[in-house]
Design an enzyme around this catalytic site. Structure first.
Site, PDB file in Angstrom:
ATOM      1  N   THR A 208       0.857  -1.195   0.000  1.00  0.00           N
ATOM      2  CA  THR A 208       0.000   0.000   0.000  1.00  0.00           C
ATOM      3  C   THR A 208       0.885   1.233   0.000  1.00  0.00           C
ATOM      4  OG1 THR A 208      -1.944   1.018   1.045  1.00  0.00           O
ATOM      5  CG2 THR A 208      -0.241   0.154   2.521  1.00  0.00           C
ATOM      6  N   ASN A 209       0.332   2.373   0.373  1.00  0.00           N
ATOM      7  CA  ASN A 209       1.079   3.628   0.433  1.00  0.00           C
ATOM      8  C   ASN A 209       0.658   4.409   1.668  1.00  0.00           C
ATOM      9  OD1 ASN A 209      -1.339   5.262  -0.403  1.00  0.00           O
ATOM     10  ND2 ASN A 209      -1.076   4.015  -2.252  1.00  0.00           N
ATOM     11  N   ASP A 210       1.179   5.625   1.813  1.00  0.00           N
ATOM     12  CA  ASP A 210       0.953   6.397   3.039  1.00  0.00           C
ATOM     13  C   ASP A 210      -0.314   7.253   3.024  1.00  0.00           C
ATOM     14  OD1 ASP A 210       3.159   5.530   4.499  1.00  0.00           O
ATOM     15  OD2 ASP A 210       4.490   6.976   3.541  1.00  0.00           O
ATOM     16  N   ALA A 275      -4.986   7.334  -3.798  1.00  0.00           N
ATOM     17  CA  ALA A 275      -3.599   6.975  -4.102  1.00  0.00           C
ATOM     18  C   ALA A 275      -3.598   5.506  -4.518  1.00  0.00           C
ATOM     19  CB  ALA A 275      -2.711   7.199  -2.882  1.00  0.00           C
TER      20      ALA A 275
END
Length: 403
Positions: A208-210, A275
């Protein structure tokens, strides 16, 4: 008044301050969330405790009180505000607003407020008709401030005259009209995506991402408050769904792509603030991958995920608007301009997430808004709520331009 509308009520020095107590109660009863700001003069007529009890919120009286340690109080309140009401509005606060004077909590916060303002003058007739007050009220009207004209009636001085504050029910009606006024986005069907998608490696691990989803949720909130019919397609977040917004929960990029394509068929506008993971594991296994003495290393093969905006571009009609986001760490304008062109976007919101206070998992952002054949618009670093307002302003202008 819309449910969950954020109303900042400014009470200034006038005997009519007692009417603001009933106005507070009516606003709360109508579904608004109310925060009260009182000048020092107002506190000579009514106590802050009375407003605190009715609003169920602390009352702001002093810019140096420091109620919040992680924000600047008057800026936080200004960004929070959907509608500012100054009632009663004394000649003093009217003069400050018209001439850019900011020397107390009320005038400082009002100067920082970009939301619509409703000013309700209440004073003696001679003060109201004084040339200075007349000029100041004219200046406020020219600045886009709504003035609710005072009534004629029995004044505190013991004689009849113009300058009496309208009854709270009249002020509420005027505020309700402002809160529900038609905008270019009224009735528009808007799809907003938010959050960071997750791509499973095994049942306990994922890529995943932030992204916290805060930017997408702020945009969804702003669109809904301007009358749009909003569908929020959200990857997992810890955020509360905005009131009046329909939530479609998703997890992976493929989930998101499917939901977007379906919702876009009937949408007027798509805002792709999510995102999205660009890659996913080639294989996702059903059981947890165990660490053993023999596997000091693990190779993870990744493949591209669906390019959602590219997919949407193939079915987009001339009557639909698409808005993309680009989180970059270098060559911001070049990379964003390329994406704007290749994905056939109407707007692209680009930010350099390598900069302090910008982008993922924070409460602030700074963006550059790109549109075809227009100069980029670079915002200042601000709260994501304020950035959302500026982004939606550009979407609204685009809708007006396209008719």
């Amino acid at each position: 008044m819309n449910n969950q509308k954020h109303v900042a009520l400014y009470v200034t020095g006038s005997i009519a301050a007692y009417k603001a107590l009933m106005l507070t109660r009516l606003l709360v009863k109508s579904g608004a969330e109310v925060r009260v700001v009182m000048t020092q003069a107002a506190q000579a007529f009514v106590t802050p405790l009375s407003f605190q009890v009715l609003s169920k919120q602390p009352v702001a009286t002093d810019v140096f009180a420091g109620a919040k340690t992680k924000s600047v109080d008057h800026i936080e309140l200004a960004d929070w505000t959907d509608l500012a009401i100054v009632a009663p509005a004394s000649a003093d606060i009217i003069g400050k607003m018209a001439n850019g004077i900011a020397d107390d909590m009320a005038s400082l916060t009002l100067m920082a407020t970009t939301a619509p303002k409703l000013v309700v003058p209440a004073m003696n007739e001679h003060m109201l008709t004084n040339p200075a007050t007349t000029r100041n009220l004219a200046t406020l009207k020219a600045d886009g401030v709504t003035i609710l004209e005072p009534e004629t009636g029995f004044l505190a001085e013991g004689y009849a005259g113009r300058g009496r504050m309208p009854e709270p029910e009249t002020i509420l009606a005027a505020a309700s009209v402002m809160a529900t006024a038609k905008t270019p986005l009224t009735g528009k069907r808007v799809v907003v995506t938010a959050g960071g998608t997750r791509e499973r490696i095994d049942p306990v691990r994922f890529i995943t991402n932030d992204s916290s989803g805060k930017m997408g949720y702020a945009i969804a909130t702003e669109l809904q408050q301007r009358g749009a019919i909003v569908t929020l397609i959200s990857a997992p977040t810890k955020l509360t769904v905005p009131a009046g917004v329909q939530l479609v929960p998703v997890v992976s990029t493929e989930d998101l792509a499917s939901a977007v394509v379906t919702a876009f068929e009937d949408a007027d506008i798509l805002v792709m603030a999510a995102a999205v993971a660009d890659f996913k594991p080639a294989v996702s296994v059903d059981q947890k991958i165990k660490k053993t003495a023999d596997n000091d290393q693990m190779t993870l093969e990744l493949v591209k995920t669906t390019d959602i905006l590219k997919t949407v571009a193939k079915v987009k009609t001339s009557e639909q608007l698409t808005v993309g986001f680009a989180a970059e760490t270098q060559n911001l304008i070049d990379n964003a301009t390329k994406k704007l062109r290749e994905k056939h976007l109407d707007l692209l919101i680009a930010n350099d997430v390598s900069q302090p206070g910008v982008g993922f998992n924070g409460d602030t952002n700074q963006v550059t808004i790109l549109q075809p054949d227009q100069a980029p618009i670079k915002t200042k670093l601000a709260s994501k709520r304020l950035i959302a307002q500026q982004v939606v302003d550009q979407i609204s202008q685009r809708v007006q331009k396209e008719g």
